[in-house]
Scaffold this motif. Sequence first.
Motif, mmCIF file in Angstrom:
data_model
loop_
_atom_site.group_PDB
_atom_site.id
_atom_site.type_symbol
_atom_site.label_atom_id
_atom_site.label_comp_id
_atom_site.label_asym_id
_atom_site.label_seq_id
_atom_site.Cartn_x
_atom_site.Cartn_y
_atom_site.Cartn_z
ATOM 1 N N SER A 193 60.138 94.094 50.777
ATOM 2 C CA SER A 193 58.967 93.526 51.737
ATOM 3 C C SER A 193 59.834 92.440 52.460
ATOM 4 C CB SER A 193 57.797 93.153 51.217
ATOM 5 O OG SER A 193 58.058 92.197 50.182
ATOM 6 N N PHE A 194 60.411 91.654 51.795
ATOM 7 C CA PHE A 194 61.293 90.713 52.100
ATOM 8 C C PHE A 194 62.469 90.915 53.049
ATOM 9 C CE2 PHE A 194 59.101 88.371 48.684
ATOM 10 C CZ PHE A 194 58.840 87.355 49.208
ATOM 11 N N ILE A 195 63.031 91.887 52.788
ATOM 12 C CA ILE A 195 64.045 92.489 53.666
ATOM 13 C C ILE A 195 63.544 92.967 55.245
ATOM 14 C CG2 ILE A 195 66.097 94.097 53.908
ATOM 15 C CD1 ILE A 195 66.155 94.145 50.917
ATOM 16 N N VAL A 196 62.564 93.618 55.021
ATOM 17 C CA VAL A 196 61.922 94.105 56.333
ATOM 18 C C VAL A 196 60.932 93.101 56.776
ATOM 19 C CG1 VAL A 196 62.277 96.412 55.624
ATOM 20 C CG2 VAL A 196 60.092 95.407 55.179
ATOM 21 N N ARG A 197 60.863 91.836 56.176
ATOM 22 C CA ARG A 197 59.935 90.744 56.546
ATOM 23 C C ARG A 197 58.360 91.185 56.803
ATOM 24 N NH1 ARG A 197 63.436 86.858 57.971
ATOM 25 N NH2 ARG A 197 65.694 87.669 58.426
ATOM 26 N N ARG A 198 57.902 91.701 55.672
ATOM 27 C CA ARG A 198 56.585 92.105 55.690
ATOM 28 C C ARG A 198 55.890 91.483 54.343
ATOM 29 N NH1 ARG A 198 54.657 98.160 57.108
ATOM 30 N NH2 ARG A 198 52.593 96.818 56.856
ATOM 31 N N ASN A 199 54.565 91.270 54.606
ATOM 32 C CA ASN A 199 54.038 90.506 53.328
ATOM 33 C C ASN A 199 53.740 91.669 52.108
ATOM 34 O OD1 ASN A 199 53.734 87.910 54.345
ATOM 35 N ND2 ASN A 199 52.174 88.445 55.482
ATOM 36 N N PRO A 200 54.140 91.383 50.853
ATOM 37 C CA PRO A 200 53.909 92.362 50.019
ATOM 38 C C PRO A 200 52.689 92.294 49.371
ATOM 39 C CG PRO A 200 54.801 90.255 48.974
ATOM 40 C CD PRO A 200 55.002 90.187 50.550
ATOM 41 N N ASN A 201 52.120 93.409 48.893
ATOM 42 C CA ASN A 201 50.497 93.514 48.479
ATOM 43 C C ASN A 201 50.921 94.207 47.043
ATOM 44 O OD1 ASN A 201 48.152 95.557 47.879
ATOM 45 N ND2 ASN A 201 47.552 93.742 49.187
ATOM 46 N N SER A 202 50.180 93.493 45.991
ATOM 47 C CA SER A 202 50.319 93.965 44.715
ATOM 48 C C SER A 202 49.843 95.034 44.347
ATOM 49 C CB SER A 202 49.665 92.834 43.678
ATOM 50 O OG SER A 202 50.310 91.630 43.961
ATOM 51 N N PHE A 203 48.729 95.545 44.924
ATOM 52 C CA PHE A 203 48.103 96.885 44.720
ATOM 53 C C PHE A 203 48.916 97.850 45.229
ATOM 54 C CE2 PHE A 203 44.395 94.113 44.092
ATOM 55 C CZ PHE A 203 44.030 94.357 42.958
ATOM 56 N N ASN A 204 49.525 97.802 46.387
ATOM 57 C CA ASN A 204 50.214 98.750 47.207
ATOM 58 C C ASN A 204 51.506 98.974 46.365
ATOM 59 O OD1 ASN A 204 49.602 100.069 49.462
ATOM 60 N ND2 ASN A 204 51.280 99.312 50.652
ATOM 61 N N SER A 205 52.047 97.968 45.832
ATOM 62 C CA SER A 205 53.418 98.034 45.086
ATOM 63 C C SER A 205 53.151 98.707 43.726
ATOM 64 C CB SER A 205 53.956 96.754 44.816
ATOM 65 O OG SER A 205 54.267 95.866 45.898
ATOM 66 N N LEU A 206 51.994 98.424 43.217
ATOM 67 C CA LEU A 206 51.657 99.199 41.800
ATOM 68 C C LEU A 206 51.577 100.749 42.003
ATOM 69 C CD1 LEU A 206 51.219 98.840 38.711
ATOM 70 C CD2 LEU A 206 48.580 98.571 39.417
ATOM 71 N N ALA A 207 50.708 100.965 43.223
ATOM 72 C CA ALA A 207 50.543 102.453 43.680
ATOM 73 C C ALA A 207 51.941 103.098 43.885
ATOM 74 C CB ALA A 207 49.677 102.422 44.793
ATOM 75 N N LEU A 208 52.518 102.191 44.678
ATOM 76 C CA LEU A 208 53.982 103.075 44.972
ATOM 77 C C LEU A 208 54.631 103.381 43.715
ATOM 78 C CD1 LEU A 208 56.227 103.901 47.051
ATOM 79 C CD2 LEU A 208 57.081 101.327 46.889
#
Length: 851
Positions: A365-380
């Motif tokens: 998310s930092f490399i592509v400059r987007r704000n991370p979302n914890s739920f989205n990351s856990l789902a991924l």
Amino acid sequence: MNDIQRRLAEIDRYFDRGPAYYYKQAVSTAPLVFCAIGLIAGIITQDHLPAPFWGRWVLLGFCTAILILSLIIYFFWPASETRKFYILPLLATVIFTCLGAIRLTSFNSAPSNDIRNLVGTESTPAAIRGVIVTEPYIDGNEWQFSKFTPADRGSSFYLELTEAEATTGWVNASGLVRVRVNEPIFDLRAGDRVQIYCILNRFKGATNPGEFDMAKYMARNGVFVAGSADSRQSIELLGNDAAGLFTRIKAKLRKFAVNALLGGPYPQTQSESLLLALVLGHRTNIDKETYNAFRKTGLLHFVCLSGMNFAMVIGFVWWVCKTAGLMKPGRAVVCTITAVVFLMVVPENAPALRAAVICFAFCASFIVRRNPNSFNSLALAAIVLLLIKPTGIFQPDWQLSFASVLGILMFCPPFFSLLREKTIDHPWFTDFVKDRPFLHITARPTPYSMFSTSFTAWLSTTGIMLCHFNTFQWLTSIWTVLVSPLIGLVSLLGYLKLIVAMFLPSVSMVMGIIINRLSDLLIWIVKLFAGLNISEILIGKTNIAVIFLFYGLIVFAFFFRLRHPAIKKAICVTAALALVTMIAIPKWQRTHDNNLTVTVLDVGHGQAILAQLPGGANILFDAGSQNRSDVGTRVVTPFLRYRSIGKIDAVVIGHGDIDHINGLLETLDNCKTKAIYSDDLFFNGQQNHQTVKFLRDELTRKGVVIKPAENKIPLPGPATVKLLWPNREIYEDDKISANDKSVVMMIEYAGKRVLICSDIEKFAQNEILRLYPDLKADVLILPHHGSAKTIEPAFINKIGAAVNIASNSESSYEKHQVIRYPAGLKCTALDGMITVRIGKNGNVTTTTFTK
């Protein structure tokens, strides 16, 4: 007026935050959650309602059609709330549901030359070739009678099969085989190509309630066949496989990390074993006493590699990169590389892989400059791991890992806010602490934040613990808060030592001394908590409806907003009372039944019989096995926990042979007992062969009272337990064999009798018939495991039992060493655990576990 309107508007917004609000938030900020839910639903549905093999092609076609429909709607349907919040999430869920079913079907399918299709239920001698894919592991059998079983210690590894020898020569074969060598091996490594002469078998399923089901567990991991080799000489090294280069690199990295952390290849003390578990996740060297202390206190998750370890390592690297002046994308790249290396060093498990995927998503998310979302990351993370191994969803470690993180993300913020509101932000608390300087630390938010995190993680995993482990550890969150600072300090110093060891070995040695002392302190504290015996409440087997009601109550309490708080409180209280009732009543019925329940556990060639007397008393007759290892830990204790039995009123040792006693110590370590009864040979020290002397000394060391078996064992309730054999003259006669001096007990209740004969042979059987000419029984536990050589047919005929039970092994039954009469004979070798219930009206019913 404006202020009143503003307050009313705030109240309206508060109550508008119901399920619909959270649903739309999830769609907007964490759309992968719906994909993960669909994938999980598809896997579970396919597992419980399996479609035929050709069904996956139908599902694949349906999934493709839905995907095309989704693309059409996305590009050609006018943008609207209906499309965004309802149609597209639904279609995504359906697509991933189909994908989950397809993936599980694919995972469970096997080519025709897979080893699972070549090995049947019978043992098969074979010569196989393949590549070792895991480092050989030397069994650390720590059960206390292992010293009397020299062949019990060996080595195990997994072999990726490439060839098998057939009558026509070597043919291609595939699949994984778990190989066990009956001696330690030190010269084989992961990546080696080997040829093994072994015996191939299918894994055996559980034959007792609560017992770990090895066959099911291995099948979930894609392993269906076990290989057994006699010695290292049965294995021929063919060379190193080029495909195993990555595996060998991982092995070298792990070896380097262990040496840097410990100063040697193996831990020498328990403090080093604990350090190895806390820092690198290798917990196999922790002794049973320390392991049980962490388990009883609910702190076992600390000695399993988890997200905390990744957070510490990646957080430190992120801070170093920030201090060095790197921008966020650069830090993310360095942290990604660090995570990959760290993942290669630690064992592969669900928590480590989950933490790694979340770390990769966070860095991406930092490399592509987007704000991370914890739920989205856990789902991924869930999606990635389930696509790799869909059966992971059924394993407790996977469920606990994701449930704990999800619980923290969902419940910790509102719980922490509530806790602050009721404590440090409340006027009464401020006034109370103001004049007490020594309590000022309690006014800081950090302790409450730690407690909120540990409590919500515990809350979200309690249902899973009940489902899989039959226990309720209600003090876990408190113990976690108390030991977390020390565990964090030990772990942080351990990671620093890994770095320092590469540049300053002398400083690393000093650090090692400090860390070991801190580890010793941690072990002492955890054992102190465990010794209080207040952390764990045995519940026993829990109905799945209780689990669903529990999680439904939590979600309702946290996220449903009602304009009348009293109604919500009433619903929560009612549901909580229903939960307590649904748990307490079955537990009471299991432990305070009005029936006499006699359970003959399947321990192979041995004996372990539990009698649950009406009124709540429990009596255990023996606990041992000749051909199974550690039955106290693997069979007896899990069954007691399954039945929510935490105490045994009496243990009767019927005979001094090892197949009757070698599981007692582990059983007593996990279950309180009031007294042990045995014959005069055991009690007076006349049986001095090593096993009996060892057991007697260990029982004395533990402070367990040993009493001679008398005519009647004093136990509460209407049932009576009497000693029929032997008498004093038999004890003193040196010409009579030890088997014929075995204890014979009779249990009487409601006009029915259960005769337990231990290992008596023909002489004792004839003598009992002479002493008790009118002896009858309704249930007979056959003498000497039903041995055809030592049973007197007249004894069985004279007793005239309607139910006859033999506790024996499969091999003895298959070799016809066990009698086949009378009609209706029950054998643990065939039937698994056998249970006889005698009701208060005298009705006798018999049930078996595997039939």
